[in-house]
Design an enzyme around this catalytic site. Structure first.
Site, mmCIF file in Angstrom:
data_model
loop_
_atom_site.group_PDB
_atom_site.id
_atom_site.type_symbol
_atom_site.label_atom_id
_atom_site.label_comp_id
_atom_site.label_asym_id
_atom_site.label_seq_id
_atom_site.Cartn_x
_atom_site.Cartn_y
_atom_site.Cartn_z
ATOM 1 N N CYS A 16 4.461 13.213 2.591
ATOM 2 C CA CYS A 16 3.545 13.570 3.689
ATOM 3 C C CYS A 16 4.143 14.584 4.663
ATOM 4 O O CYS A 16 3.446 15.478 5.139
ATOM 5 C CB CYS A 16 3.044 12.326 4.415
ATOM 6 S SG CYS A 16 4.319 11.300 5.150
ATOM 7 N N CYS A 61 0.349 11.570 1.522
ATOM 8 C CA CYS A 61 1.597 11.148 0.875
ATOM 9 C C CYS A 61 1.658 11.497 -0.608
ATOM 10 O O CYS A 61 2.655 11.239 -1.277
ATOM 11 C CB CYS A 61 1.800 9.644 1.064
ATOM 12 S SG CYS A 61 1.808 9.158 2.804
ATOM 13 N N LYS A 85 6.097 -3.817 6.212
ATOM 14 C CA LYS A 85 5.939 -2.834 7.272
ATOM 15 C C LYS A 85 4.490 -2.757 7.711
ATOM 16 O O LYS A 85 3.627 -2.667 6.840
ATOM 17 C CB LYS A 85 6.391 -1.483 6.717
ATOM 18 C CG LYS A 85 6.295 -0.336 7.655
ATOM 19 C CD LYS A 85 6.682 0.905 6.922
ATOM 20 C CE LYS A 85 6.389 2.058 7.837
ATOM 21 N NZ LYS A 85 6.280 3.294 7.177
ATOM 22 N N LYS A 94 3.150 -2.192 2.483
ATOM 23 C CA LYS A 94 2.990 -1.257 3.591
ATOM 24 C C LYS A 94 1.519 -1.189 3.961
ATOM 25 O O LYS A 94 0.683 -0.788 3.149
ATOM 26 C CB LYS A 94 3.503 0.122 3.183
ATOM 27 C CG LYS A 94 3.310 1.160 4.282
ATOM 28 C CD LYS A 94 4.010 2.443 3.937
ATOM 29 C CE LYS A 94 3.744 3.506 4.990
ATOM 30 N NZ LYS A 94 4.363 4.774 4.672
HETATM 31 C C1 PBG Z 1 5.676 8.067 5.531
HETATM 32 C C2 PBG Z 1 6.077 7.020 6.507
HETATM 33 C C3 PBG Z 1 5.392 6.552 7.648
HETATM 34 C C4 PBG Z 1 6.251 5.665 8.287
HETATM 35 C C5 PBG Z 1 7.405 5.600 7.522
HETATM 36 N N1 PBG Z 1 7.273 6.415 6.422
HETATM 37 C C6 PBG Z 1 4.086 6.951 8.229
HETATM 38 C C7 PBG Z 1 2.834 6.706 7.536
HETATM 39 O O1 PBG Z 1 2.750 6.055 6.499
HETATM 40 O O2 PBG Z 1 1.865 7.240 8.059
HETATM 41 C C8 PBG Z 1 5.966 4.966 9.585
HETATM 42 C C9 PBG Z 1 7.184 4.599 10.378
HETATM 43 C C10 PBG Z 1 6.935 4.257 11.790
HETATM 44 O O3 PBG Z 1 5.793 4.196 12.284
HETATM 45 O O4 PBG Z 1 7.941 4.024 12.480
HETATM 46 N N2 PBG Z 1 4.678 7.756 4.666
#
Ligand code: PBG
Length: 323
Positions: free
Chosen positions: A112, A120, A242, A189
């Site tokens: 991304c 992504c 996450k 995630k």
């Molecule tokens: C990339 C990614 C993201 C985060 C970590 N790797 C953002 C998303 O998925 O939009 C978020 C990390 C954070 O908010 O601290 N894909």
């Protein structure tokens, strides 16, 4: 139970130590660059020289690991910067491993930040809208992970949530004689509003649409367990949940179900909320941060990814949470 502080410490069921901490860092091109991120006080986009200073301070405080995110000079629709031999992350990894060989360097593997559209994976635009091209994206993700490992990364962290990416990355690493490199998969995630400040930090907000076609619905826990099972079957060595604080139930179930090394990512929005409330004098930053991380440990996290890692390591040396 009436207890002295010594006894309370002795019988504590959960402990917090710097051994668990990972500090995320944002690296960009240039020299002497230290660009503040408005929504994340204390977090910066750093050029490599400044990154080395920040990482050296982290090591001195007792933080054992960093997680690198790159902000490339140029973006395109193939994410070329993600797997370029001299990409920003590849350069940063080489510099870090040279300067701080004992620091565990983990790289975020995602497209991304390198895509002009901010998604992504590869995007197919058609008259009725757009779609993520899952399988063609896997090749690029595997190339990215491989180029990080070749630059010296100790562990790779795919965060894109494309189906099959852990297997594709595992195969690419094994074929190149890099079977020693573990994968920490962003396994569960969620499509979360808590990532808002990160997208400012990494300049990776999608230009159209959102990430709900590849990230998980916050309504689903069983699906999270299925996602984790898939990543483990594909060869993940560590699984991640996450965000962290709003998903402690997921963390607890993942640890209880699989017994795998498990990571919790206290994401940008969690950090910003604590910072903002503390700046207003409404909460005690140190106490709330340590209590939150202890809760993640209690829920089952072995690894704590937090933007507060350096402060936390210092607070822990300075007595930690009062017993
Ligand atoms: C990339 C990614 C993201 C985060 C970590 N790797 C953002 C998303 O998925 O939009 C978020 C990390 C954070 O908010 O601290 N894909």
């Amino acid at each position: 139970m009436r207890q002295s502080a010594a006894l309370r410490r002795m019988v504590a069921e959960t402990t917090l130590s710097a051994n668990h901490l990972v500090l995320p860092l944002f690296v960009r091109g240039g020299k002497k660059q230290r660009r503040a991120i408005g929504s994340m006080p204390g977090v910066f986009q750093l050029s490599i020289d400044e990154l080395l200073k920040e990482a050296t301070a982290a090591v001195a405080a007792g933080v054992p690991a960093v997680l690198l995110f790159g902000i490339p000079d140029d973006k395109d629709t193939k994410a070329s910067g993600a797997y370029a031999k001299n990409g920003i992350v590849q350069q940063a990894v080489r510099a870090l491993k040279k300067e701080l060989p004992d620091l565990l360097v983990i790289t975020d593997v995602c497209l991304c930040e390198y895509m002009s559209h901010g998604h992504c994976g590869l995007v197919h635009e058609h008259p009725h809208g757009w779609e993520i091209e899952n399988d063609p994206s896997l090749k690029l993700l595997a190339r990215t992970a491989l180029s990080h490992a070749e630059a010296g990364a100790d562990m790779v962290a795919p965060s894109d949530m494309m189906d099959g990416r852990v297997r594709a990355i595992r195969q690419a690493l094994d074929q190149q004689g890099l079977s020693r490199i573990p994968i920490i998969a962003y396994a569960a995630k969620f499509a979360s509003a808590f990532y808002g400040p990160f997208r400012e930090a990494a300049e990776s907000a999608p230009k159209f649409g959102d990430r709900r076609s590849y990230q998980m619905s916050p309504a689903n826990a069983e699906e999270a367990l299925r996602e984790v099972a898939l990543d483990i079957a594909e060869g993940a060595d560590v699984v991640m949940v996450k965000p962290a604080l709003a998903y402690l139930d997921i963390l607890q179930r993942v640890k209880a179900t699989f017994g795998y090394p498990t990571a919790a990512y206290a994401v940008s929005g969690e950090y910003s909320m604590i910072k903002a409330a503390a700046a207003n004098g409404w909460i005690d930053e140190r106490a709330v941060t340590l209590e939150s991380l202890l809760a993640m440990r209690r829920a089952g996290a072995d690894i704590l990814i937090t933007y507060s890692a350096v402060d936390v390591a210092r607070w822990l040396k300075d007595g930690g949470i009062p017993a």
